[in-house]
Scaffold this motif. Structure first.
Motif, PDB file in Angstrom:
ATOM      1  N   ALA A   1      -3.025 -66.385   3.204  1.00  0.00           N
ATOM      2  CA  ALA A   1      -3.257 -65.721   4.490  1.00  0.00           C
ATOM      3  C   ALA A   1      -2.139 -65.998   5.485  1.00  0.00           C
ATOM      4  O   ALA A   1      -2.057 -65.314   6.514  1.00  0.00           O
ATOM      5  CB  ALA A   1      -4.599 -66.174   5.068  1.00  0.00           C
ATOM      6  N   ALA A   2      -1.293 -66.965   5.207  1.00  0.00           N
ATOM      7  CA  ALA A   2      -0.209 -67.301   6.139  1.00  0.00           C
ATOM      8  C   ALA A   2       0.743 -66.124   6.349  1.00  0.00           C
ATOM      9  O   ALA A   2       1.460 -66.079   7.343  1.00  0.00           O
ATOM     10  CB  ALA A   2       0.560 -68.515   5.622  1.00  0.00           C
ATOM     11  N   GLN A   3       0.735 -65.152   5.419  1.00  0.00           N
ATOM     12  CA  GLN A   3       1.629 -64.000   5.524  1.00  0.00           C
ATOM     13  C   GLN A   3       0.970 -62.813   6.219  1.00  0.00           C
ATOM     14  O   GLN A   3       1.583 -61.757   6.364  1.00  0.00           O
ATOM     15  CB  GLN A   3       2.077 -63.577   4.116  1.00  0.00           C
ATOM     16  N   PHE A   4      -0.274 -62.957   6.657  1.00  0.00           N
ATOM     17  CA  PHE A   4      -0.985 -61.845   7.292  1.00  0.00           C
ATOM     18  C   PHE A   4      -0.317 -61.420   8.606  1.00  0.00           C
ATOM     19  O   PHE A   4       0.139 -62.256   9.388  1.00  0.00           O
ATOM     20  CB  PHE A   4      -2.425 -62.238   7.621  1.00  0.00           C
ATOM     21  N   SER A   5      -0.320 -60.132   8.860  1.00  0.00           N
ATOM     22  CA  SER A   5       0.031 -59.611  10.184  1.00  0.00           C
ATOM     23  C   SER A   5      -1.196 -59.752  11.090  1.00  0.00           C
ATOM     24  O   SER A   5      -2.306 -60.057  10.636  1.00  0.00           O
ATOM     25  CB  SER A   5       0.422 -58.138  10.082  1.00  0.00           C
ATOM     26  N   ASP A   6      -0.998 -59.482  12.369  1.00  0.00           N
ATOM     27  CA  ASP A   6      -2.129 -59.541  13.293  1.00  0.00           C
ATOM     28  C   ASP A   6      -3.224 -58.564  12.884  1.00  0.00           C
ATOM     29  O   ASP A   6      -4.418 -58.878  12.957  1.00  0.00           O
ATOM     30  CB  ASP A   6      -1.670 -59.220  14.717  1.00  0.00           C
ATOM     31  N   MET A   7      -2.824 -57.370  12.444  1.00  0.00           N
ATOM     32  CA  MET A   7      -3.799 -56.379  12.028  1.00  0.00           C
ATOM     33  C   MET A   7      -4.583 -56.865  10.807  1.00  0.00           C
ATOM     34  O   MET A   7      -5.797 -56.656  10.696  1.00  0.00           O
ATOM     35  CB  MET A   7      -3.110 -55.061  11.702  1.00  0.00           C
ATOM     36  N   GLU A   8      -3.880 -57.483   9.890  1.00  0.00           N
ATOM     37  CA  GLU A   8      -4.545 -57.997   8.694  1.00  0.00           C
ATOM     38  C   GLU A   8      -5.576 -59.064   9.056  1.00  0.00           C
ATOM     39  O   GLU A   8      -6.659 -59.126   8.478  1.00  0.00           O
ATOM     40  CB  GLU A   8      -3.507 -58.557   7.720  1.00  0.00           C
ATOM     41  N   TRP A   9      -5.235 -59.908  10.023  1.00  0.00           N
ATOM     42  CA  TRP A   9      -6.195 -60.919  10.460  1.00  0.00           C
ATOM     43  C   TRP A   9      -7.427 -60.267  11.081  1.00  0.00           C
ATOM     44  O   TRP A   9      -8.556 -60.717  10.859  1.00  0.00           O
ATOM     45  CB  TRP A   9      -5.536 -61.858  11.473  1.00  0.00           C
ATOM     46  N   ARG A  10      -7.239 -59.223  11.863  1.00  0.00           N
ATOM     47  CA  ARG A  10      -8.389 -58.543  12.470  1.00  0.00           C
ATOM     48  C   ARG A  10      -9.271 -57.911  11.394  1.00  0.00           C
ATOM     49  O   ARG A  10     -10.510 -57.932  11.496  1.00  0.00           O
ATOM     50  CB  ARG A  10      -7.904 -57.485  13.459  1.00  0.00           C
ATOM     51  N   ALA A  11      -8.660 -57.368  10.366  1.00  0.00           N
ATOM     52  CA  ALA A  11      -9.432 -56.788   9.269  1.00  0.00           C
ATOM     53  C   ALA A  11     -10.170 -57.873   8.491  1.00  0.00           C
ATOM     54  O   ALA A  11     -11.296 -57.662   8.021  1.00  0.00           O
ATOM     55  CB  ALA A  11      -8.508 -56.000   8.335  1.00  0.00           C
ATOM     56  N   TYR A  12      -9.539 -59.033   8.351  1.00  0.00           N
ATOM     57  CA  TYR A  12     -10.193 -60.175   7.705  1.00  0.00           C
ATOM     58  C   TYR A  12     -11.472 -60.541   8.453  1.00  0.00           C
ATOM     59  O   TYR A  12     -12.543 -60.728   7.857  1.00  0.00           O
ATOM     60  CB  TYR A  12      -9.210 -61.348   7.694  1.00  0.00           C
ATOM     61  N   ILE A  13     -11.359 -60.660   9.768  1.00  0.00           N
ATOM     62  CA  ILE A  13     -12.526 -61.019  10.583  1.00  0.00           C
ATOM     63  C   ILE A  13     -13.619 -59.973  10.437  1.00  0.00           C
ATOM     64  O   ILE A  13     -14.813 -60.295  10.293  1.00  0.00           O
ATOM     65  CB  ILE A  13     -12.123 -61.166  12.068  1.00  0.00           C
ATOM     66  N   ASN A  14     -13.231 -58.708  10.445  1.00  0.00           N
ATOM     67  CA  ASN A  14     -14.219 -57.644  10.321  1.00  0.00           C
ATOM     68  C   ASN A  14     -14.961 -57.715   8.988  1.00  0.00           C
ATOM     69  O   ASN A  14     -16.196 -57.586   8.932  1.00  0.00           O
ATOM     70  CB  ASN A  14     -13.542 -56.283  10.470  1.00  0.00           C
ATOM     71  N   SER A  15     -14.233 -57.917   7.906  1.00  0.00           N
ATOM     72  CA  SER A  15     -14.864 -58.044   6.593  1.00  0.00           C
ATOM     73  C   SER A  15     -15.799 -59.253   6.557  1.00  0.00           C
ATOM     74  O   SER A  15     -16.892 -59.206   5.983  1.00  0.00           O
ATOM     75  CB  SER A  15     -13.801 -58.176   5.501  1.00  0.00           C
ATOM     76  N   TYR A  16     -15.362 -60.320   7.185  1.00  0.00           N
ATOM     77  CA  TYR A  16     -16.176 -61.537   7.223  1.00  0.00           C
ATOM     78  C   TYR A  16     -17.512 -61.274   7.920  1.00  0.00           C
ATOM     79  O   TYR A  16     -18.571 -61.721   7.454  1.00  0.00           O
ATOM     80  CB  TYR A  16     -15.396 -62.627   7.954  1.00  0.00           C
ATOM     81  N   TYR A  17     -17.476 -60.537   8.998  1.00  0.00           N
ATOM     82  CA  TYR A  17     -18.717 -60.217   9.710  1.00  0.00           C
ATOM     83  C   TYR A  17     -19.637 -59.337   8.862  1.00  0.00           C
ATOM     84  O   TYR A  17     -20.856 -59.503   8.868  1.00  0.00           O
ATOM     85  CB  TYR A  17     -18.401 -59.512  11.024  1.00  0.00           C
TER      86      TYR A  17
ATOM     87  N   GLY B   1     -17.743 -74.112   7.594  1.00  0.00           N
ATOM     88  CA  GLY B   1     -17.386 -72.893   8.283  1.00  0.00           C
ATOM     89  C   GLY B   1     -16.233 -72.159   7.633  1.00  0.00           C
ATOM     90  O   GLY B   1     -15.932 -72.347   6.452  1.00  0.00           O
ATOM     91  N   ASP B   2     -15.588 -71.311   8.431  1.00  0.00           N
ATOM     92  CA  ASP B   2     -14.418 -70.558   8.001  1.00  0.00           C
ATOM     93  C   ASP B   2     -13.468 -70.474   9.188  1.00  0.00           C
ATOM     94  O   ASP B   2     -13.904 -70.289  10.334  1.00  0.00           O
ATOM     95  CB  ASP B   2     -14.817 -69.148   7.563  1.00  0.00           C
ATOM     96  N   GLY B   3     -12.168 -70.601   8.929  1.00  0.00           N
ATOM     97  CA  GLY B   3     -11.187 -70.581  10.004  1.00  0.00           C
ATOM     98  C   GLY B   3     -11.227 -69.325  10.840  1.00  0.00           C
ATOM     99  O   GLY B   3     -10.944 -69.355  12.034  1.00  0.00           O
ATOM    100  N   MET B   4     -11.528 -68.195  10.234  1.00  0.00           N
ATOM    101  CA  MET B   4     -11.748 -66.923  10.919  1.00  0.00           C
ATOM    102  C   MET B   4     -10.615 -66.581  11.899  1.00  0.00           C
ATOM    103  O   MET B   4     -10.843 -66.126  13.014  1.00  0.00           O
ATOM    104  CB  MET B   4     -13.102 -66.940  11.630  1.00  0.00           C
ATOM    105  N   ALA B   5      -9.384 -66.873  11.447  1.00  0.00           N
ATOM    106  CA  ALA B   5      -8.139 -66.532  12.150  1.00  0.00           C
ATOM    107  C   ALA B   5      -7.785 -67.478  13.288  1.00  0.00           C
ATOM    108  O   ALA B   5      -6.670 -67.397  13.818  1.00  0.00           O
ATOM    109  CB  ALA B   5      -8.154 -65.095  12.679  1.00  0.00           C
ATOM    110  N   ALA B   6      -8.660 -68.364  13.691  1.00  0.00           N
ATOM    111  CA  ALA B   6      -8.282 -69.357  14.699  1.00  0.00           C
ATOM    112  C   ALA B   6      -7.185 -70.251  14.122  1.00  0.00           C
ATOM    113  O   ALA B   6      -7.276 -70.699  12.977  1.00  0.00           O
ATOM    114  CB  ALA B   6      -9.493 -70.202  15.081  1.00  0.00           C
ATOM    115  N   HIS B   7      -6.126 -70.483  14.895  1.00  0.00           N
ATOM    116  CA  HIS B   7      -4.963 -71.254  14.434  1.00  0.00           C
ATOM    117  C   HIS B   7      -4.332 -70.616  13.196  1.00  0.00           C
ATOM    118  O   HIS B   7      -3.677 -71.290  12.404  1.00  0.00           O
ATOM    119  CB  HIS B   7      -5.351 -72.705  14.110  1.00  0.00           C
ATOM    120  N   LYS B   8      -4.564 -69.312  13.007  1.00  0.00           N
ATOM    121  CA  LYS B   8      -4.085 -68.593  11.820  1.00  0.00           C
ATOM    122  C   LYS B   8      -4.553 -69.280  10.534  1.00  0.00           C
ATOM    123  O   LYS B   8      -3.793 -69.410   9.575  1.00  0.00           O
ATOM    124  CB  LYS B   8      -2.559 -68.454  11.849  1.00  0.00           C
TER     125      LYS B   8
END
Length: 489
Positions: free
Chosen positions: A270-286, A321-328
């Motif tokens: 996940a370290a290579q994710f763009s900002d958009m990819e992180w937002r999509a990650y969070i959405n899938s997680y929800y 828990g899950d990092g959920m994009a906090a601190h990438k």
């Protein structure tokens, strides 16, 4: 024997004694895998809807400062079932570690004190699903194992596939339970753990709309980190306010991000994710969290339909828990709040508290002593619990329930010297790692709840750091922990 087709397992008969009570409560443990403390709409999160988790919170007490004993599945689960730290239970890593010989679980204790004890779903100490074991005799430390899945032709990979049949098996069992004994039932779900497949790109392919989807989720089309349509982008959840990494993050933590390590590879991927990819990650997680919420609703309905809900002590939580994009950060294996904090709801059998919100420091090691307390077997067991009954946390004088809570970390199977310790007090969190430069962190969670400023090297906080080191040293002596605090600036 139950009419339902249970796999009967061996039991260590330890700490048994006669209990006389008018009507002891059923005890129900429902827990998910890898659920962030904020992944509940009851916590005020507007980006997902979890009506069934919320309903439990409305009927009971939601603890806002609940911590796992280790931010990884197997070790955390070892604490849940023993009331000990994972290290004490003999399970530091997700590997082939079994509970130590002679270890008593909540199944052992309640099983030989009048309860019917049943485990349904994930176990992970070490078998993720013991039902798939090739061993003819499936021993589960005092629990009967509820079969729910055809092990012969299934991959056991995704909770989107295993969670629905698990729910059906549990509901069928509850519908047929004869109630000759009070019931201890643990229902251990897989999701939202399926988010781990997201950075790994398992099962991804393009559909006709150029939207990558994770095919193994079946009819549930979850947005992927690439190829998202422009009209969908605006609907994605925002990045968290603490999305950016610390500029002086400990070398121990940075190594986890950058050096190849199959143990928790989601972090590196996940370290290579763009900002958009992180937002999509969070959405899938929800969306995955909403899937498991639906399953939990069916369990609650079955308990009510069978007249068991009103005389049940229920705890709902997650193993970590899950990092959920906090601190990438994706997944677990860190001491950041998003990875070590978990949702935690307790519904009392007398419903004396409804809709409560409690900020006491809680540990998943508290679950077993709490269950023993309410079952009337809290004395004479002979276990030196690392946790304690939460009955004390919900009384009128609960301010002094606990001064601090400790979490342990072991994050590398190949380098087992890599470890860390965390102590959380009312206001501060202090962490220290076994190796690497800048191996201490101190956060003021009152002024900086997102953990964005490390105060460990700020001279004005020297006394605070010293006090938290002392608390850990005290804990090491009490719990026979050989971790050494060595400062590497």
């Amino acid at each position: 024997m139950e009419k339902r087709n249970l796999l009967i397992l061996g039991t260590i008969v330890l700490g048994c004694f006669n209990i006389h009570a008018k009507k002891r409560p059923n005890i129900i443990l429902i827990f998910t895998d890898q659920q962030n403390v904020n992944a509940m709409s009851a916590s005020g999160n507007p980006f997902l809807h979890t009506p069934n988790m919320d309903a439990l919170a409305e009927d009971g007490i939601r603890f806002t400062n609940a911590y796992c004993t280790s931010p990884v599945s197997g070790p955390s689960r070892a604490s849940i079932v023993t009331g000990l730290m994972a290290r004490e239970a003999g399970v530091d890593w997700n590997d082939n570690s079994h509970l130590s010989d002679g270890m008593q679980t909540i199944g052992d204790v309640l099983g030989c004190n009048g309860y019917k004890t049943v485990w349904a779903g994930k176990w992970h100490i070490p078998e993720i699903y013991p039902q798939r074991s090739r061993m003819e005799w499936k021993r589960l430390h005092g629990f009967d194992l509820l079969p729910f899945w055809d092990a012969s032709d299934k991959s056991w990979l995704l909770g989107a596939e295993t969670d629905p049949p698990l729910t059906k098996a549990v509901v069928d069992y509850l519908d047929g339970y004869e109630k000759e004994k009070p019931l201890f039932l643990a229902v251990s779900y897989h999701n939202p753990h399926d988010i781990c497949m997201y950075p790994r790109k398992i099962g991804w392919e393009n559909d006709k709309d150029s939207l990558l989807t994770i095919r193994p989720f079946g009819k549930y089309k979850l947005p992927s980190p690439m190829g998202i349509r422009p009209d969908f982008l605006s609907a994605l959840p925002p990045l968290p306010s603490n999305f950016m990494m610390e500029y002086d993050e400990p070398e121990f933590v940075l190594d986890k991000r950058t050096k190849p390590n199959p143990y928790g590879d989601e972090v590196q991927l996940a370290a290579q994710f763009s900002d958009m990819e992180w937002r999509a990650y969070i959405n899938s997680y929800y969306r995955l969290t909403e899937l498991v919420d639906k399953e939990i609703g069916e369990i609650i309905s079955a308990l009510k339909r069978n007249g068991m809900y009103d005389n049940s002590l229920i705890i709902f939580t997650s193993d970590h828990g899950d990092g959920m994009a906090a601190h990438k950060w994706a997944a677990k294996l860190s001491f950041y709040e998003e990875s070590v904090k978990v949702p935690f709801v307790m519904v009392l059998p007398d419903r004396s508290i409804r809709g409560g919100v409690n900020s006491n420091l809680v540990s998943l090691a508290d679950i077993m002593p709490t269950f023993c307390d309410y079952a009337g077997v809290s004395s004479g067991i002979g276990i030196d619990f690392a946790g304690k009954s939460l009955r004390g946390a919900i009384t009128s004088c609960s301010d002094g329930f606990r001064e601090f809570v400790v979490t342990e970390l072991a994050d590398n199977l190949k380098d087992r010297s890599r470890k860390g310790r965390m102590v959380r007090t009312e206001r501060f969190k202090y962490t220290v790692y076994s190796s690497g430069k800048r191996n201490e962190q101190l956060f003021d969670l009152l002024l900086d709840p997102g953990e964005t400023k490390n105060l460990a090297y700020d001279k004005s906080y020297a006394l605070v750091v010293k006090r938290h080191r002392e608390l850990l040293e005290q804990w090491f002596k009490e719990r026979n922990d050989d971790f050494k605090i060595v400062i590497n600036e």
